[in-house]
Design a protein around this motif. Structure first.
Motif, PDB file in Angstrom:
ATOM      1  N   ASN B 181     -38.614 -84.714 -77.540  1.00  0.00           N
ATOM      2  CA  ASN B 181     -38.672 -86.135 -77.890  1.00  0.00           C
ATOM      3  C   ASN B 181     -37.854 -86.937 -76.874  1.00  0.00           C
ATOM      4  OD1 ASN B 181     -38.345 -88.669 -78.962  1.00  0.00           O
ATOM      5  ND2 ASN B 181     -37.288 -87.981 -80.823  1.00  0.00           N
ATOM      6  N   LEU B 182     -38.546 -87.605 -75.957  1.00  0.00           N
ATOM      7  CA  LEU B 182     -37.851 -88.303 -74.866  1.00  0.00           C
ATOM      8  C   LEU B 182     -37.842 -89.825 -75.056  1.00  0.00           C
ATOM      9  CD1 LEU B 182     -39.250 -86.226 -71.847  1.00  0.00           C
ATOM     10  CD2 LEU B 182     -36.997 -86.028 -72.892  1.00  0.00           C
ATOM     11  N   THR B 183     -37.807 -90.293 -76.304  1.00  0.00           N
ATOM     12  CA  THR B 183     -37.834 -91.754 -76.509  1.00  0.00           C
ATOM     13  C   THR B 183     -36.565 -92.432 -75.992  1.00  0.00           C
ATOM     14  OG1 THR B 183     -37.028 -91.437 -78.743  1.00  0.00           O
ATOM     15  CG2 THR B 183     -39.387 -91.807 -78.502  1.00  0.00           C
ATOM     16  N   ASN B 184     -35.526 -91.663 -75.784  1.00  0.00           N
ATOM     17  CA  ASN B 184     -34.254 -92.230 -75.320  1.00  0.00           C
ATOM     18  C   ASN B 184     -33.750 -91.294 -74.238  1.00  0.00           C
ATOM     19  OD1 ASN B 184     -31.584 -93.232 -75.147  1.00  0.00           O
ATOM     20  ND2 ASN B 184     -31.621 -93.783 -77.291  1.00  0.00           N
ATOM     21  N   ARG B 185     -33.832 -91.733 -72.981  1.00  0.00           N
ATOM     22  CA  ARG B 185     -33.500 -90.761 -71.937  1.00  0.00           C
ATOM     23  C   ARG B 185     -32.990 -91.412 -70.663  1.00  0.00           C
ATOM     24  NH1 ARG B 185     -38.328 -89.814 -68.491  1.00  0.00           N
ATOM     25  NH2 ARG B 185     -39.784 -91.424 -69.097  1.00  0.00           N
ATOM     26  N   VAL B 186     -32.297 -90.575 -69.890  1.00  0.00           N
ATOM     27  CA  VAL B 186     -31.785 -90.993 -68.588  1.00  0.00           C
ATOM     28  C   VAL B 186     -32.930 -90.916 -67.590  1.00  0.00           C
ATOM     29  CG1 VAL B 186     -30.208 -90.388 -66.722  1.00  0.00           C
ATOM     30  CG2 VAL B 186     -29.464 -90.166 -69.097  1.00  0.00           C
ATOM     31  N   THR B 187     -33.190 -92.039 -66.886  1.00  0.00           N
ATOM     32  CA  THR B 187     -34.259 -92.029 -65.898  1.00  0.00           C
ATOM     33  C   THR B 187     -33.702 -91.953 -64.477  1.00  0.00           C
ATOM     34  OG1 THR B 187     -34.254 -94.434 -65.959  1.00  0.00           O
ATOM     35  CG2 THR B 187     -35.869 -93.315 -67.344  1.00  0.00           C
ATOM     36  N   GLU B 188     -32.410 -92.227 -64.344  1.00  0.00           N
ATOM     37  CA  GLU B 188     -31.810 -92.215 -62.999  1.00  0.00           C
ATOM     38  C   GLU B 188     -30.300 -92.054 -63.132  1.00  0.00           C
ATOM     39  OE1 GLU B 188     -32.423 -95.952 -60.973  1.00  0.00           O
ATOM     40  OE2 GLU B 188     -31.266 -95.295 -59.239  1.00  0.00           O
ATOM     41  N   SER B 189     -29.698 -91.284 -62.213  1.00  0.00           N
ATOM     42  CA  SER B 189     -28.238 -91.184 -62.174  1.00  0.00           C
ATOM     43  C   SER B 189     -27.742 -91.805 -60.892  1.00  0.00           C
ATOM     44  CB  SER B 189     -27.791 -89.727 -62.225  1.00  0.00           C
ATOM     45  OG  SER B 189     -28.057 -89.201 -63.489  1.00  0.00           O
ATOM     46  N   LYS B 190     -26.722 -92.624 -61.003  1.00  0.00           N
ATOM     47  CA  LYS B 190     -26.156 -93.260 -59.809  1.00  0.00           C
ATOM     48  C   LYS B 190     -24.721 -92.803 -59.655  1.00  0.00           C
ATOM     49  CE  LYS B 190     -28.682 -97.611 -60.387  1.00  0.00           C
ATOM     50  NZ  LYS B 190     -28.535 -99.064 -60.629  1.00  0.00           N
ATOM     51  N   LYS B 191     -24.408 -92.198 -58.527  1.00  0.00           N
ATOM     52  CA  LYS B 191     -23.019 -91.773 -58.281  1.00  0.00           C
ATOM     53  C   LYS B 191     -22.219 -92.956 -57.755  1.00  0.00           C
ATOM     54  CE  LYS B 191     -23.009 -86.860 -57.643  1.00  0.00           C
ATOM     55  NZ  LYS B 191     -23.966 -86.027 -56.948  1.00  0.00           N
ATOM     56  N   SER B 192     -20.969 -93.083 -58.223  1.00  0.00           N
ATOM     57  CA  SER B 192     -20.151 -94.153 -57.642  1.00  0.00           C
ATOM     58  C   SER B 192     -19.632 -93.702 -56.287  1.00  0.00           C
ATOM     59  CB  SER B 192     -19.015 -94.559 -58.559  1.00  0.00           C
ATOM     60  OG  SER B 192     -18.733 -93.572 -59.480  1.00  0.00           O
ATOM     61  N   GLU B 193     -19.211 -94.701 -55.491  1.00  0.00           N
ATOM     62  CA  GLU B 193     -18.793 -94.377 -54.123  1.00  0.00           C
ATOM     63  C   GLU B 193     -17.555 -93.491 -54.095  1.00  0.00           C
ATOM     64  OE1 GLU B 193     -18.415 -98.293 -52.444  1.00  0.00           O
ATOM     65  OE2 GLU B 193     -20.357 -98.750 -53.351  1.00  0.00           O
ATOM     66  N   GLY B 194     -16.643 -93.730 -55.038  1.00  0.00           N
ATOM     67  CA  GLY B 194     -15.416 -92.938 -55.094  1.00  0.00           C
ATOM     68  C   GLY B 194     -15.742 -91.468 -55.248  1.00  0.00           C
ATOM     69  N   LYS B 195     -14.812 -90.623 -54.809  1.00  0.00           N
ATOM     70  CA  LYS B 195     -15.148 -89.200 -54.815  1.00  0.00           C
ATOM     71  C   LYS B 195     -14.983 -88.577 -56.187  1.00  0.00           C
ATOM     72  CE  LYS B 195     -13.978 -89.238 -50.105  1.00  0.00           C
ATOM     73  NZ  LYS B 195     -12.792 -89.609 -49.368  1.00  0.00           N
ATOM     74  N   LEU B 196     -13.849 -88.865 -56.828  1.00  0.00           N
ATOM     75  CA  LEU B 196     -13.543 -88.206 -58.083  1.00  0.00           C
ATOM     76  C   LEU B 196     -13.351 -89.250 -59.163  1.00  0.00           C
ATOM     77  CD1 LEU B 196     -10.851 -85.535 -57.210  1.00  0.00           C
ATOM     78  CD2 LEU B 196     -12.831 -85.149 -58.655  1.00  0.00           C
ATOM     79  N   ASP B 197     -13.674 -88.897 -60.407  1.00  0.00           N
ATOM     80  CA  ASP B 197     -13.492 -89.818 -61.511  1.00  0.00           C
ATOM     81  C   ASP B 197     -12.133 -89.568 -62.175  1.00  0.00           C
ATOM     82  OD1 ASP B 197     -15.336 -91.666 -63.315  1.00  0.00           O
ATOM     83  OD2 ASP B 197     -13.950 -90.561 -64.593  1.00  0.00           O
ATOM     84  N   VAL B 198     -11.417 -90.640 -62.518  1.00  0.00           N
ATOM     85  CA  VAL B 198     -10.095 -90.458 -63.136  1.00  0.00           C
ATOM     86  C   VAL B 198     -10.161 -89.652 -64.429  1.00  0.00           C
ATOM     87  CG1 VAL B 198      -8.846 -92.427 -62.147  1.00  0.00           C
ATOM     88  CG2 VAL B 198     -10.219 -92.760 -64.202  1.00  0.00           C
ATOM     89  N   ALA B 199     -11.280 -89.777 -65.162  1.00  0.00           N
ATOM     90  CA  ALA B 199     -11.376 -89.084 -66.452  1.00  0.00           C
ATOM     91  C   ALA B 199     -11.407 -87.563 -66.287  1.00  0.00           C
ATOM     92  CB  ALA B 199     -12.617 -89.547 -67.201  1.00  0.00           C
ATOM     93  N   GLU B 200     -11.810 -87.086 -65.146  1.00  0.00           N
ATOM     94  CA  GLU B 200     -11.949 -85.638 -64.957  1.00  0.00           C
ATOM     95  C   GLU B 200     -10.937 -85.056 -63.990  1.00  0.00           C
ATOM     96  OE1 GLU B 200     -16.105 -85.285 -63.723  1.00  0.00           O
ATOM     97  OE2 GLU B 200     -16.497 -84.409 -65.691  1.00  0.00           O
ATOM     98  N   ALA B 201     -10.226 -85.931 -63.261  1.00  0.00           N
ATOM     99  CA  ALA B 201      -9.392 -85.446 -62.164  1.00  0.00           C
ATOM    100  C   ALA B 201      -8.119 -84.760 -62.641  1.00  0.00           C
ATOM    101  CB  ALA B 201      -9.029 -86.614 -61.256  1.00  0.00           C
ATOM    102  N   ASP B 202      -7.690 -83.780 -61.880  1.00  0.00           N
ATOM    103  CA  ASP B 202      -6.470 -83.063 -62.197  1.00  0.00           C
ATOM    104  C   ASP B 202      -5.248 -83.789 -61.625  1.00  0.00           C
ATOM    105  OD1 ASP B 202      -5.384 -80.840 -63.486  1.00  0.00           O
ATOM    106  OD2 ASP B 202      -4.993 -79.902 -61.537  1.00  0.00           O
ATOM    107  N   ILE B 203      -5.468 -84.540 -60.553  1.00  0.00           N
ATOM    108  CA  ILE B 203      -4.410 -85.369 -59.962  1.00  0.00           C
ATOM    109  C   ILE B 203      -4.968 -86.782 -59.806  1.00  0.00           C
ATOM    110  CG2 ILE B 203      -2.880 -85.725 -57.975  1.00  0.00           C
ATOM    111  CD1 ILE B 203      -3.006 -82.766 -57.378  1.00  0.00           C
TER     112      ILE B 203
END
Lengths: 250, 321
Positions: B181-203
């Motif tokens: 059931n794909l009535t609600n779905r991601v059609t495109e992913s856009k990466k931000s220019e920054g390399k790492l996301d603060v939410a996932e980074a170890d430093i």
């Protein structure tokens, strides 16, 4: 377009938290309560959509809580929302309770779109919008920073780790708003005066249960005071040594 | 039949995310205490590193396969996870507290009529009852919570639980998914220019108003680059338009728990301290020695940021060379 915007009444983000006597909630003494900051983005988006779709478009603000929540509903009314509904309860509620109350109220209203802030800044659960959507059988997109509605088609961008996702779905839907979606307007003096005449309907909630129970609220253990190891760049080698040998983090 | 704990493990671009091993480890530890079995659901196409999760103590892994499900679809994913949870009669369903987990877990909890508790950083088990701990008010307080429901859904904060592998090797069952059931779905992913996301980074290396202007943030970026860190920012500089909101750390930005947080030119407003004070180690570099940031920093240099930052970057580069 018929739009509902769900608003939460929360302590100001500058609040220094003190634990209340029963150790289950914060001590409310001296705390200023405000409209949840993320909900302001939801209200703004609702008003922009009303302006865009015109006709008999209408925006209703809904809040679950006690009489104090009327202050937050009035804030939304002053920004330009048409009417308010307070779903009244005096008990401490969890997200499931709030979503059950909201979906119970909203299911017969024929709403095309229901907006939330992505999370409230008190309990930080970030789930009330999604729970409400699923209870209503509506599509849901959370943490939205860009929203386009064309007919009954929705395209939105949501923030994820390291980027954004473009999502497609259809109305009716629930959207949760992230900072960046828009710039919330200030309530004008005229808006504030008009809000006093707008209706806030009150309904008392019964028969809703929480599915979780708070056992204890406590403060995190205080960090040990650190040390200032210098006042200029000569301290840098020592800092790097400590990070490597003592903290072992680099 | 032993009771079940079900975990959702997340892939991105057909690779398992780091949180998968953390979630498996926590599930294994709860299952051992309660005498339960653990199963995992993973949804996607050909998942490249799926075998790496086989040695984390799970009893079974079910891979729901369809190349249309490489990208997230809340309508399809919720049906699969809820369906499998009902099939196994799982009592617990655990997700990572990632952007996907936060979107999906509540949808599943409604389908299972389950209580839901988000962003867990600790747990205890007494008399077969689990008590979960989560930060509230962006970490200004901690809350111990328990469930009042038969089925229980919760999410784990990334980076908090250390993955522990075991000798076991788990069977992987593949189930092809027809007509999701794909009535609600991601059609495109856009990466931000920054390399790492603060939410996932170890430093994280974060800059505040003390950086004086957006043109000086290259000093932050260079140090972040040398440390392999993400760039963060205080609310003041995001509101001033110097940095994008995705980098904002604090009560109306992201709450983070890295191993190391380097605060540069940040005085430490209460909203900012709330968002980063659970970092394992905090370094503060700020001119004003009376700034509140020094009250929670493990190591501080109370001096000129524009002189100290380049020296810090240089020293780290020397170390890593």
């Amino acid at each position: 377009m018929k739009i509902a915007v769900c608003v939460s009444h929360v302590p100001d983000t500058a609040t220094k938290i003190k634990i209340g006597s029963a150790e289950k909630i914060i001590d409310p003494a001296g705390v200023t309560y405000i409209i949840n900051p993320y909900d302001e983005f939801a209200v703004e988006e609702a008003l922009k959509l009303k302006e865009k779709f015109g006709g008999d478009s209408e925006v209703t603000a809904v809040s679950v809580g006690n009489d104090a929540n009327k202050e937050t509903i009035r804030k939304a009314l002053a920004m330009g929302v048409d009417k308010g509904i307070l779903l009244k309860t005096d008990v401490e509620t969890d997200s499931y309770f709030v979503a059950s109350a909201l979906s119970g109220e909203l299911k017969s209203g024929g709403y095309d779109l229901i907006l939330f802030g992505k999370q409230s800044v008190d309990f930080d659960n970030s789930i009330t919008g999604q729970l409400t959507a699923e209870m209503l059988g509506y599509n849901c997109i959370s943490v939205v920073v860009l929203l386009n509605i064309d007919g009954n088609k929705i395209t939105a961008e949501r923030e994820i780790e390291g980027g954004r996702e473009v999502i497609s779905t259809e109305l009716p839907a629930v959207i949760t708003a992230q900072k960046g979606l828009n710039e919330p307007r200030y309530a004008s003096l005229k808006g504030i005066m008009a809000a006093k005449k707008k209706v806030i309907e009150e309904k008392v909630l019964t028969d809703i249960q929480n599915k979780t129970e708070i056992l204890k609220l406590r403060l995190p253990s205080p960090k040990n005071p650190g040390r200032i190891i210098g006042t200029d760049k000569s301290a840098v080698p020592e800092l790097v040594r400590l990070l490597r040998e003592e903290a072992k983090v680099i | 039949m032993p009771k079940k704990i079900l975990i959702f493990i997340e892939q991105r671009e057909n690779k398992l995310k780091k949180t998968s091993y953390e979630t498996a480890t926590v599930a294994h530890s709860i299952a051992s205490a309660l005498g339960y079995e653990t199963e995992a659901v993973v949804i996607g196409g050909e998942i490249e590193n799926i075998n790496t999760i086989q040695s984390y103590g799970l009893n079974k892994i079910v891979h729901f396969k369809n190349s249309d499900l490489i990208n997230y679809s809340s309508s399809a994913y919720k049906n699969i996870v809820s369906g499998y949870a009902k099939e196994t009669g799982a009592e617990y369903v655990i997700f990572p507290n990632s952007s996907l987990g936060k979107d999906l877990a509540p949808l599943v909890s409604v389908n299972l009529n389950a209580g839901i508790i988000m962003d867990i950083i600790d747990f205890t088990i007494n008399d077969n009852t689990i008590t979960l701990t989560r930060p509230v008010y962006a970490g200004k307080a901690l809350m111990d919570v328990k469930f009042n429901s038969d089925v229980k859904v919760f999410t784990l904060r990334p980076n908090v639980f250390k993955p522990v592998s075991s000798d076991s090797s788990t069977e992987i069952e593949i189930r092809n998914v027809d007509n999701p059931n794909l009535t609600n779905r991601v059609t495109e992913s856009k990466k931000s220019e920054g390399k790492l996301d603060v939410a996932e980074a170890d430093i994280i290396v974060s800059g505040g108003r003390g950086m004086k202007g957006p043109e000086n943030f290259h000093l932050i970026e260079e140090l972040a680059d040398a440390l392999g860190a993400a760039v963060g920012a205080s609310r003041a500089v995001v509101d001033a338009g110097w940095r994008p909101h995705r980098e904002q750390v604090g009560q109306t930005g992201k709450t983070v728990s890295p191993s190391l947080y380097v605060a540069c030119g940040i005085s430490g407003a209460i909203q900012h301290l709330a968002g980063m004070s659970s970092a394992k180690y905090i370094v503060a570099i700020n001119k004003d020695k009376d700034s509140p940031i020094f009250n929670i920093a493990d190591y501080g240099i109370a001096g000129d940021i524009f002189e100290i930052l380049p020296a810090f970057t240089e020293e780290v580069r020397k170390l890593k060379a």
